[in-house]
Design an enzyme around this catalytic site. Structure first.
Site, PDB file in Angstrom:
ATOM      1  N   ASP A   1       0.750  -1.386  -0.159  1.00  0.00           N
ATOM      2  CA  ASP A   1       0.110  -0.007   0.176  1.00  0.00           C
ATOM      3  C   ASP A   1       0.703   1.098   0.087  1.00  0.00           C
ATOM      4  OD1 ASP A   1      -2.420   1.426   0.173  1.00  0.00           O
ATOM      5  OD2 ASP A   1      -2.742   1.177   2.406  1.00  0.00           O
TER       6      ASP A   1
ATOM      7  N   GLU B   1      -2.506   6.065  -8.286  1.00  0.00           N
ATOM      8  CA  GLU B   1      -3.620   7.418  -7.762  1.00  0.00           C
ATOM      9  C   GLU B   1      -3.374   8.327  -8.288  1.00  0.00           C
ATOM     10  OE1 GLU B   1      -3.532   7.316  -3.487  1.00  0.00           O
ATOM     11  OE2 GLU B   1      -4.072   9.746  -3.428  1.00  0.00           O
TER      12      GLU B   1
ATOM     13  N   HIS C   1      -7.551  10.154   4.737  1.00  0.00           N
ATOM     14  CA  HIS C   1      -6.962   9.148   5.630  1.00  0.00           C
ATOM     15  C   HIS C   1      -7.242   9.624   6.991  1.00  0.00           C
ATOM     16  CE1 HIS C   1      -4.203   8.213   1.890  1.00  0.00           C
ATOM     17  NE2 HIS C   1      -4.926   7.132   2.136  1.00  0.00           N
ATOM     18  N   GLY C   2      -7.554   8.719   8.059  1.00  0.00           N
ATOM     19  CA  GLY C   2      -7.488   8.931   9.230  1.00  0.00           C
ATOM     20  C   GLY C   2      -9.168   9.266   9.809  1.00  0.00           C
TER      21      GLY C   2
ATOM     22  N   GLY D   1      -8.953   5.719   2.943  1.00  0.00           N
ATOM     23  CA  GLY D   1      -9.626   6.442   3.899  1.00  0.00           C
ATOM     24  C   GLY D   1     -11.089   6.047   4.165  1.00  0.00           C
ATOM     25  N   GLY D   2     -11.020   4.673   4.359  1.00  0.00           N
ATOM     26  CA  GLY D   2     -12.312   4.140   4.642  1.00  0.00           C
ATOM     27  C   GLY D   2     -12.887   4.528   6.003  1.00  0.00           C
ATOM     28  N   THR D   3     -12.032   4.763   7.025  1.00  0.00           N
ATOM     29  CA  THR D   3     -12.586   5.033   8.167  1.00  0.00           C
ATOM     30  C   THR D   3     -13.473   6.354   8.325  1.00  0.00           C
ATOM     31  OG1 THR D   3     -10.605   4.060   9.411  1.00  0.00           O
ATOM     32  CG2 THR D   3     -11.653   5.693  10.453  1.00  0.00           C
TER      33      THR D   3
ATOM     34  N   ASN E   1      -9.995   0.524   1.403  1.00  0.00           N
ATOM     35  CA  ASN E   1      -8.601   0.425   2.064  1.00  0.00           C
ATOM     36  C   ASN E   1      -9.255   1.078   3.682  1.00  0.00           C
ATOM     37  OD1 ASN E   1      -7.022   0.112  -0.050  1.00  0.00           O
ATOM     38  ND2 ASN E   1      -5.569   1.401   0.389  1.00  0.00           N
TER      39      ASN E   1
HETATM   40  P1  13P Z   1      -8.247   4.823   6.910  1.00  0.00           P
HETATM   41  O1  13P Z   1      -6.900   4.756   7.912  1.00  0.00           O
HETATM   42  O2  13P Z   1      -8.531   6.344   7.055  1.00  0.00           O
HETATM   43  O3  13P Z   1      -9.273   3.701   7.288  1.00  0.00           O
HETATM   44  O4  13P Z   1      -7.533   4.672   5.670  1.00  0.00           O
HETATM   45  C1  13P Z   1      -6.798   3.740   5.197  1.00  0.00           C
HETATM   46  C2  13P Z   1      -6.014   3.739   3.887  1.00  0.00           C
HETATM   47  O5  13P Z   1      -6.591   4.385   3.051  1.00  0.00           O
HETATM   48  C3  13P Z   1      -4.912   2.982   3.777  1.00  0.00           C
HETATM   49  O6  13P Z   1      -4.385   3.206   2.291  1.00  0.00           O
END
Ligand code: 13P
Length: 389
Positions: A82, A134, A181-182, A210-212, A231
């Site tokens: 990644d 990307e 992300h984060g 940035g799924g979180t 991700n």
């Molecule tokens: P998050 O930490 O926001 O879930 O994103 C993870 C990510 O995109 C790793 O490439």
């Protein structure tokens, strides 16, 4: 063993309207929880190792464990680099066992991103390995508050995305449509029209970083518009962190094992929730029937040497030169333990995938070694490529 071609995983997900989870791992606890979550859901999963996390673990050691886990589970899995930062990172990741790589040149101007990505694609495709590029920029840092790293989110342009995919040959595209992300505060504003246009123009599996912090409805809308890989990391790290804080309160001076006790459970629960929500649960059997298994090839040469040739020097140079060619996992050099053997020496060059048979044969370093050092010194010999069976 169900390490499979990552292209097949994502093409299946894209065609069938679900997303494969790509969970980033930073320790054995993460790795075990990921594999258990896939097994509990009978689902595919991508074991993802982010270059930005290499300060937390030894990549080479982590890859040995990750590959062992991938080969042991009956679930269809792939191992992915990644946010790979360079061509060298991608070559190394493939050598260590990744069968998918991301090249993240998204901070560069468009033309430079194309050049950097194209170089990785040429190398990786020669190894049979698919590539995620990307375009646009997803700000933030995995595992931290998104507000701390505001960056400048740059949305992916559908027109540029088409040119980028044509010129680079990437297999999957990570898009920027409003995720970060984060940890996020507030409701993210995602540009679903943009995503739909990108999906229509490209027709290849799309990736969300940035799924979180996204809602169930967000995830459904992303997957409906071509997202086939999501991700996900920060929410998993936070679940583990919360358990550690509970342990601190109850362990009363306990050591390391007392503090990390039970951290896999909340992570696994969150992974299973995502896997079901994203539609990947129950897909393992259909995928296994459809996916190319990821199997190495052993390029075996048994040979004799001309009188006076320096066998030890030749083998040492071969290990150095041939071991650095993309797609080569290891070079074994040996001397027969029977005095009267028909062939006294051998090379066993392990390729990550059958595609390497051709790219290795034509690689300039292989040609130079074979023409200048090996062939002049070698006598009679046999050369055969064996695929693991
Ligand atoms: P998050 O930490 O926001 O879930 O994103 C993870 C990510 O995109 C790793 O490439």
């Amino acid at each position: 063993m169900a390490l499979v071609h990552m292209r097949d995983l994502l093409v299946h997900a894209h065609r069938n309207g679900y997303a494969v989870p790509a969970f980033d791992l930073v320790s054995l606890d993460f790795l075990e929880a990921i594999v258990r979550s896939a097994e509990a859901c009978q689902a595919p999963v991508i074991l993802s190792l982010a270059e930005s996390h290499f300060e937390y673990f030894d990549f080479e050691l982590a890859m040995a464990a990750t590959e062992a886990a991938a080969r042991r589970t009956p679930m269809p899995v792939a191992i992915h680099l990644d946010h790979g930062a360079s061509l060298d990172s991608a070559v190394k990741a493939i050598r260590l066992g990744c069968n998918g790589v991301m090249v993240d040149a998204s901070t560069l101007p468009f033309d430079e991103n194309v050049v950097a990505t194209r170089a990785v694609v040429e190398m990786a495709h020669g190894c049979g390995v698919p590539v995620e590029g990307e375009l646009g920029y997803v700000a933030g840092v995995e595992g931290e508050d998104a507000e701390k790293h505001p960056g400048e989110v740059i949305f992916t342009s559908p027109e540029e995305a088409e040119t980028y995919v044509d010129r680079t040959g990437v297999d999957f595209l990570a898009v920027s449509i409003g995720t970060v992300h984060g940890r996020m505060r507030g409701e993210p504003q995602l540009d679903f029209d943009r995503l739909a246009q990108i999906n229509e123009r490209l027709g290849i599996p799309l990736v969300i970083h940035g799924g979180t912090g996204l809602s169930d409805a967000h995830f459904r809308a992303l997957i409906e518009r071509g997202v086939a890989k999501i991700n996900y990391y920060t929410a998993l790290a936070d679940a583990a962190g919360a358990r550690i804080r509970e342990n601190v309160a109850t362990a009363q001076g306990g050591g390391y094992t007392a503090l990390v006790k039970g951290i896999q459970q909340p992570m696994q629960a969150e992974m299973e929730r995502c896997t079901r929500l994203w539609g990947a649960a129950g897909r393992a059997d259909a995928l296994l029937a459809d996916c190319e298994p990821w199997t190495p090839v052993d390029h075996l040469i048994v040979y004799n040497l001309q009188q006076g040739a320096d066998a030890a020097a030749l083998m040492a140079e071969g290990r150095r030169v041939l071991g650095a060619i993309p797609g080569v996992r290891e070079v074994f050099t040996g001397t027969s333990i029977q005095d009267g053997a028909s062939y006294r020496y051998c090379w066993n060059v392990r390729f990550c995938h059958p595609a390497v048979v051709d790219s290795y044969r034509e690689h300039p370093d292989h040609l130079a070694f074979a023409d200048r050092l090996f062939r002049p010194a070698a006598g009679d010999r046999l050369s055969i490529d064996f695929r693991a069976s």
